[in-house]
Scaffold this motif. Structure first.
Motif, PDB file in Angstrom:
ATOM      1  N   TRP A 153       0.839  -1.199   0.000  1.00 18.63           N
ATOM      2  CA  TRP A 153       0.000   0.000   0.000  1.00 18.63           C
ATOM      3  C   TRP A 153       0.876   1.253   0.000  1.00 18.63           C
ATOM      4  O   TRP A 153       0.567   2.243  -0.678  1.00 18.63           O
ATOM      5  CB  TRP A 153      -0.925   0.001   1.213  1.00 18.63           C
ATOM      6  N   GLU A 154       1.945   1.205   0.745  1.00 19.39           N
ATOM      7  CA  GLU A 154       2.862   2.338   0.744  1.00 19.39           C
ATOM      8  C   GLU A 154       3.425   2.583  -0.652  1.00 19.39           C
ATOM      9  O   GLU A 154       3.611   3.730  -1.078  1.00 19.39           O
ATOM     10  CB  GLU A 154       4.005   2.098   1.733  1.00 19.39           C
ATOM     11  N   HIS A 155       3.696   1.527  -1.367  1.00 20.37           N
ATOM     12  CA  HIS A 155       4.220   1.652  -2.728  1.00 20.37           C
ATOM     13  C   HIS A 155       3.219   2.366  -3.634  1.00 20.37           C
ATOM     14  O   HIS A 155       3.617   3.024  -4.611  1.00 20.37           O
ATOM     15  CB  HIS A 155       4.547   0.263  -3.282  1.00 20.37           C
ATOM     16  N   LEU A 156       1.921   2.233  -3.301  1.00 21.21           N
ATOM     17  CA  LEU A 156       0.879   2.910  -4.089  1.00 21.21           C
ATOM     18  C   LEU A 156       0.641   4.345  -3.611  1.00 21.21           C
ATOM     19  O   LEU A 156      -0.263   5.011  -4.106  1.00 21.21           O
ATOM     20  CB  LEU A 156      -0.426   2.116  -4.016  1.00 21.21           C
ATOM     21  N   GLY A 157       1.422   4.798  -2.648  1.00 24.61           N
ATOM     22  CA  GLY A 157       1.310   6.181  -2.197  1.00 24.61           C
ATOM     23  C   GLY A 157       0.529   6.380  -0.928  1.00 24.61           C
ATOM     24  O   GLY A 157       0.362   7.516  -0.464  1.00 24.61           O
ATOM     25  N   ILE A 158       0.021   5.302  -0.324  1.00 23.09           N
ATOM     26  CA  ILE A 158      -0.724   5.401   0.933  1.00 23.09           C
ATOM     27  C   ILE A 158       0.263   5.658   2.075  1.00 23.09           C
ATOM     28  O   ILE A 158       1.282   4.983   2.195  1.00 23.09           O
ATOM     29  CB  ILE A 158      -1.516   4.110   1.214  1.00 23.09           C
ATOM     30  N   ARG A 159      -0.060   6.628   2.924  1.00 26.49           N
ATOM     31  CA  ARG A 159       0.792   6.946   4.062  1.00 26.49           C
ATOM     32  C   ARG A 159      -0.032   6.948   5.345  1.00 26.49           C
ATOM     33  O   ARG A 159      -1.207   7.331   5.340  1.00 26.49           O
ATOM     34  CB  ARG A 159       1.448   8.321   3.879  1.00 26.49           C
ATOM     35  N   ARG A 160       0.600   6.558   6.435  1.00 26.94           N
ATOM     36  CA  ARG A 160      -0.089   6.575   7.722  1.00 26.94           C
ATOM     37  C   ARG A 160      -0.318   8.020   8.154  1.00 26.94           C
ATOM     38  O   ARG A 160       0.586   8.861   8.061  1.00 26.94           O
ATOM     39  CB  ARG A 160       0.734   5.827   8.767  1.00 26.94           C
ATOM     40  N   ALA A 161      -1.514   8.320   8.614  1.00 23.44           N
ATOM     41  CA  ALA A 161      -1.839   9.681   9.052  1.00 23.44           C
ATOM     42  C   ALA A 161      -0.960  10.069  10.231  1.00 23.44           C
ATOM     43  O   ALA A 161      -0.683   9.254  11.111  1.00 23.44           O
ATOM     44  CB  ALA A 161      -3.316   9.773   9.438  1.00 23.44           C
ATOM     45  N   GLY A 162      -0.524  11.318  10.245  1.00 20.29           N
ATOM     46  CA  GLY A 162       0.334  11.780  11.327  1.00 20.29           C
ATOM     47  C   GLY A 162       1.807  11.535  11.081  1.00 20.29           C
ATOM     48  O   GLY A 162       2.647  11.876  11.928  1.00 20.29           O
ATOM     49  N   GLY A 163       2.156  10.948   9.949  1.00 20.61           N
ATOM     50  CA  GLY A 163       3.549  10.767   9.580  1.00 20.61           C
ATOM     51  C   GLY A 163       4.241   9.594  10.226  1.00 20.61           C
ATOM     52  O   GLY A 163       5.449   9.404  10.054  1.00 20.61           O
TER      53      GLY A 163
END
Length: 480
Positions: free
Chosen positions: A341-351
């Motif tokens: 998911w990170e590879h698709l640009g998804i990031r955890r909220a709050g960094g």
């Protein structure tokens, strides 16, 4: 619940992928009014999720299970609904067993129907004496027929739902509960490996910590539904299971009071769920999930454990979804690792980083592209087994995090969005049919088929295909 089950914990149906809008039948003040009269949050949730009747009715949803299942909002119940008579009208579902004539005919045969269940009760080792004792004087509660088929005109959005259930007052009470019953929570975490905050969250949301458990007789409700209306086969098992519980002596009839669908206790068990999951947490020989905190906490933990709870893992993460993301990926069937998911640009909220990148999750976008996203892990699916609605599971997970000391969600909800009325929901589906996108029967209830159709329409006009039923998408359908 060991409060509501579709079981139910009734409350039944699987909401796949993103939630279009979530129906919440009453304003907070009205919810409080219901609570003060014994219906409570549980009563207003009983019909909230995707066609569920009671809390966890796995395999027995109101609509056929699968892609055609649609959302059935919770009925808007007056504070005195428990005392109201049956309307005498046909049910809104159009089911032949829900016509006024069929209901009257079945009600007239109610004593015979109950008596005819004695052989099945005997096979479950209920004594004749107890069968006669517990069924003596039973009469049908026909008001349940109205509640079963109610279709409210107005609904609420998911953010309003969360505001009601994850409130400061409820959180404060939850922290008191955790402190008061710390020895019981300690023992249960050690024995079952289930997070105490998850158990406390379920207790808080299901019954507001035992203050809103419902006031209907479980025997009367399940007997009524076993003999009258469109869910007789399912509720026959619930009624017979209720008799088994009483025959064994785990609970007394006066303890088995709850929702109109038969869910009872602070975390709202349906009778069949009680049989599967209830345990004697303090060794006194009874499984009392109503008045014994040790049994209540242990039974709820046992329920979650048997449903696949992963010890030491969270339920999911709030995430930031990038612009122009393909929301066709927001689907429960499309699980990937957090690293993917990170590879698709998804990031955890709050960094923050994901602590376990190899964990598999699916993307949920309950308010579409304008709201926060969530990556849901195995324990979220366990919450959904407790109550098969993603909005419910999200409330439980967030409530647990807040009890643990976590912060509110980082990203704002699109509170400017106006929730569609039932007439507008029906119109939207009709327009989707006319445009060739919707394969179901328009009924004003939103579920997976409506989301799929909305996504296809949105994609055809170059809009984010998030399946969110906004007033804007309705207007654009009107203009096509």
């Amino acid at each position: 619940m060991i409060t509501t089950a579709m079981q139910f914990r009734m409350r039944g149906i699987a909401m796949a992928a993103a939630i279009v809008t979530l129906a919440v039948p009453a304003l907070p003040a009205e919810v409080c009014a219901q609570a003060s009269n014994g219906n409570g949050i549980q009563g207003f949730l009983d019909n909230l999720f995707t066609g569920s009747l009671a809390k966890r009715e796995q395999g027995a949803s109101l609509a056929p299970r699968g892609g055609s299942q649609e959302v059935q909002p919770a009925p808007k119940q007056p504070a005195s609904s428990a005392a109201l008579p049956w309307s005498g009208e046909d049910g809104a579902s159009g089911h032949p067993l829900m016509t006024a004539g069929a209901i009257r005919q079945a009600a007239a045969n109610f004593p015979n129907c109950v008596a005819a269940m004695w052989p099945d009760a005997a096979r479950r080792h209920v004594t004749r004496e107890n069968f006669e004792r517990f069924t003596a004087g039973l009469s049908p509660d026909l008001r349940i027929m109205d509640l079963m088929d109610s279709q409210p005109e107005f609904t609420k959005a998911i953010w309003d739902y969360l505001d009601i259930l994850v409130s400061d007052a409820r959180l404060a009470r939850g922290r008191e509960i955790l402190a008061t019953y710390k020895p019981q929570f300690d023992a249960v975490e050690k024995a079952y490996g289930v997070d105490r905050y998850a158990i406390a969250a379920i207790w808080g949301i299901e019954s507001n910590y035992s203050t809103q458990m419902g006031d209907r007789s479980v025997l009367q409700s399940t007997a009524t539904l076993a003999c009258i209306g469109r869910r007789q086969n399912y509720f026959r098992d619930e009624f017979l299971s209720a008799l088994e519980i009483l025959n064994r002596g785990d609970l007394r009839p006066e303890q088995m009071r709850g929702s109109w669908a038969g869910a009872f206790g602070p975390t709202q068990f349906m009778p069949t769920a009680f049989k599967r999951y209830a345990v004697d947490g303090d060794g006194d020989g009874r499984r009392d999930v109503v008045d014994d905190p040790a049994d209540l906490i242990a039974s709820t933990a046992n329920n979650l454990k048997k449903d696949g709870w992963q010890t030491g893992k969270t339920w999911g993460y709030e995430v930031v979804v990038p612009a122009n993301f393909n929301y066709m990926m927001a689907d429960r069937t499309k699980a990937m690792t957090l690293a993917q998911w990170e590879h698709l640009g998804i990031r955890r909220a709050g960094g923050k980083a994901f602590p376990h990148p190899a964990d598999r999750a699916y993307l949920l976008a309950p308010a579409g592209a304008e709201g926060p996203g969530f990556l849901m892990l195995q324990n979220f699916r366990v919450f959904m087994k407790y109550n098969p609605a993603e909005a419910y599971a999200l409330a439980i997970g967030h409530f647990a995090d807040r009890l643990r000391g976590g912060a509110p969600f980082v990203q704002p909800w699109p509170r400017q969005e106006r929730v569609l009325s039932r007439a507008e929901r029906l119109e939207l589906q009709q327009l989707l049919v006319q445009r060739g996108f919707y394969r179901g029967t328009p009924d004003g209830q939103f579920g997976s088929l409506t989301r799929e159709a909305l996504r296809s329409f949105q994609a055809s006009i170059g809009a984010p295909a998030d399946g969110f039923a906004s007033s804007d998408v309705l207007e654009r359908l009107r203009q096509r």
